[in-house]
Design an enzyme around this catalytic site. Structure first.
Site, short mmCIF file in Angstrom:
data_model
loop_
_atom_site.label_atom_id
_atom_site.label_comp_id
_atom_site.label_asym_id
_atom_site.label_seq_id
_atom_site.Cartn_x
_atom_site.Cartn_y
_atom_site.Cartn_z
CD GLU A 58 -10.11 -4.60 7.24
OE1 GLU A 58 -8.95 -4.95 7.53
OE2 GLU A 58 -10.36 -3.82 6.30
NE ARG A 117 -12.33 1.89 6.67
CZ ARG A 117 -11.38 1.64 5.76
NH1 ARG A 117 -10.58 2.59 5.32
NH2 ARG A 117 -11.24 0.42 5.28
CE1 TYR A 170 -7.27 3.68 -1.84
CE2 TYR A 170 -6.80 1.45 -2.58
CZ TYR A 170 -6.97 2.37 -1.56
OH TYR A 170 -6.87 1.95 -0.27
CD GLU A 188 -2.72 -1.44 2.32
OE1 GLU A 188 -3.79 -0.88 2.53
OE2 GLU A 188 -2.20 -2.23 3.12
CB SER A 203 -5.98 -2.01 -0.26
OG SER A 203 -5.59 -0.95 0.56
CG ASN A 263 -8.83 -0.98 8.12
OD1 ASN A 263 -8.15 -1.78 7.50
ND2 ASN A 263 -10.15 -0.92 8.01
N GLY A 306 -6.73 4.96 5.43
CA GLY A 306 -6.25 5.92 4.44
C GLY A 306 -6.65 7.36 4.75
CG ASP A 361 -13.49 -1.78 6.69
OD1 ASP A 361 -13.76 -0.58 6.94
OD2 ASP A 361 -12.50 -2.13 6.02
N1 LIG Z 1 -17.10 -12.22 4.52
C1 LIG Z 1 -17.35 -11.31 3.57
N2 LIG Z 1 -18.59 -11.24 3.02
C2 LIG Z 1 -18.86 -10.32 2.05
N3 LIG Z 1 -17.96 -9.44 1.56
C3 LIG Z 1 -16.71 -9.47 2.07
C4 LIG Z 1 -16.34 -10.40 3.09
N4 LIG Z 1 -15.04 -10.21 3.39
C5 LIG Z 1 -14.61 -9.20 2.60
N5 LIG Z 1 -15.60 -8.74 1.80
C6 LIG Z 1 -15.49 -7.63 0.84
O1 LIG Z 1 -14.13 -7.34 0.63
C7 LIG Z 1 -13.79 -6.04 1.14
C8 LIG Z 1 -12.43 -6.08 1.82
O2 LIG Z 1 -12.44 -6.99 2.90
P1 LIG Z 1 -11.77 -6.67 4.30
O3 LIG Z 1 -11.98 -7.87 5.17
O4 LIG Z 1 -12.28 -5.37 4.83
O5 LIG Z 1 -10.22 -6.60 3.95
P2 LIG Z 1 -9.21 -5.41 3.55
O6 LIG Z 1 -8.18 -5.42 4.61
O7 LIG Z 1 -8.63 -5.81 2.25
O8 LIG Z 1 -10.01 -4.14 3.50
C9 LIG Z 1 -14.93 -5.71 2.09
O9 LIG Z 1 -15.08 -4.31 2.25
C10 LIG Z 1 -16.12 -6.37 1.41
O10 LIG Z 1 -16.57 -5.59 0.33
MG LIG Z 2 -11.45 -3.43 4.79
#
Ligand SMILES: Nc1ncnc2c1ncn2[C@@H]1O[C@H](COP(=O)(O)OP(=O)(O)O)[C@@H](O)[C@H]1O
Ligand SMILES: [Mg+2]
Length: 317
Positions: free
Chosen positions: A280, A264, A225, A14, A150, A282, A286, A266
């Site tokens: 998760e 943040r 992005y 990143e 990301s 963060n 960003g 998610d």
């Molecule tokens: N279990 C899940 N079910 C549905 N969508 C998911 C799931 N895990 C990840 N995603 C999708 O992928 C994106 C990135 O996943 P995330 O776990 O937040 O990892 P990163 O660290 O890459 O942001 C999420 O914002 C969502 O859109």
């Molecule tokens: Mg995420």
């Protein structure tokens, strides 16, 4: 006025995002009247910090080293106060498996999952256990590397035939991967500011941002992005009870992992059941032009300079 070292760039995947975050942070700190030193983080990091002895380090790094506690550990050793979360929170938050175990142990909803390191597959025959895992998680299954990033290395497996390739992709980013239950629904981000300015010094959840994919059913690294491929709605249009619940859960996660300053969380809002699930946290989200935390702060009436000023004031060490 302070001498502030802005740590940006680094070796993580990143890097480019971090360079953008860092450049914006530098401008804001200068406008706030600080003396800014720029450090593109590399092999000479310790030497440069020892030579310049800044009053504070503003850590604008994302991903490996910068967000996982490594740089924070070095700053601790050198006695330089720094922004954001401390070492242990960074370690817990940047590893999705550690964070999800902590959440599950504390009753915070996170999608069901199984996690393995490479040795489980290479030396213990974990591949033989895949049918049992698939049976429990049900398709589609999300396969992702344990460490931050990301959407890098994240794949959706729709059938058993997709799983091996998804695992290989995830293992190319990390030694540890997780297989996670897919949550169909809306993608929400709760940004948090915790600078002691609030009454009681409590952490504050900012207006929620929803990421709405415009073309693909899943937004990948590029679309996140590239302007126009994901639309961000802030504040997200949500039932007030759901929004309050998402904010409450996000603050619980922030506190559970021991985060400080800003962060943040998610989440997914299940479109079928209406349940919220945390994906998760963060520790250093960003801070670019298009990033979610600055958008959320803006919606709360906190401009970028004020946001950076508040994160800066909450520096510790
Ligand atoms: N279990 C899940 N079910 C549905 N969508 C998911 C799931 N895990 C990840 N995603 C999708 O992928 C994106 C990135 O996943 P995330 O776990 O937040 O990892 P990163 O660290 O890459 O942001 C999420 O914002 C969502 O859109
Ligand atoms: Mg995420």
């Amino acid at each position: 006025m302070s001498r502030v070292a802005v740590l940006k760039g680094g070796r993580s995947l990143e890097r480019q995002v971090s360079l953008k975050s860092g450049a914006r942070v530098e401008d804001a700190l200068e406008r706030l009247g600080h003396e800014v030193l720029t450090i593109d983080v590399g092999a000479d990091l310790v030497e440069r910090l020892m030579g310049s002895r800044p009053d504070v380090a503003f850590v604008a790094l994302h991903g490996r080293d910068g967000e996982d506690g490594t740089v924070q550990e070095l700053l601790e050793v050198m006695g330089i106060p720094y922004t954001g979360s401390g070492v242990s929170a960074c370690i817990r938050a940047s590893d999705k498996v550690l964070a999800k175990h902590a959440m599950r142990d504390h009753g915070i909803p996170t999608p069901d999952f199984y996690a393995f390191n490479e040795t489980a597959f290479k030396e213990l025959g974990a591949a033989q256990a895949l049918p049992a895992i698939e049976d429990r998680l049900q398709f589609p299954i999300v396969v992702k590397p344990a460490s931050q990033g990301s959407a890098l290395g994240i794949k959706f497996a729709r059938t058993p035939a997709d799983v091996p390739a998804a695992l290989v992709a995830a293992f190319s980013y990390d030694r540890k991967v997780l297989l996670e239950r897919y949550v169909p629904g809306r993608d929400l981000a709760v940004s948090i500011l915790s600078d002691g300015d609030e009454a009681g010094g409590a952490a504050q959840a900012l207006p929620i941002v929803e990421a709405v994919p415009e073309q693909e059913d899943f937004y990948d690294f590029e679309s996140r992005y590239e302007i126009g491929r994901t639309r961000f709605e802030c504040p997200a249009v949500l039932d007030s009870g759901v929004a309050a619940h998402a904010a409450e859960i996000a603050l619980q996660v922030f506190e559970l992992l021991g985060c400080s300053g800003f962060g943040r969380v998610d989440l997914m809002l299940d479109g079928d059941s209406g349940e919220l699930f945390v994906l998760e946290a963060n520790p250093i989200p960003g801070l670019t032009e298009t990033s979610l935390l600055p958008q959320a702060a803006d919606a709360a009436g906190i401009g970028f300079d004020e946001l950076i000023g508040r994160i800066f004031k909450a520096a510790h060490g």
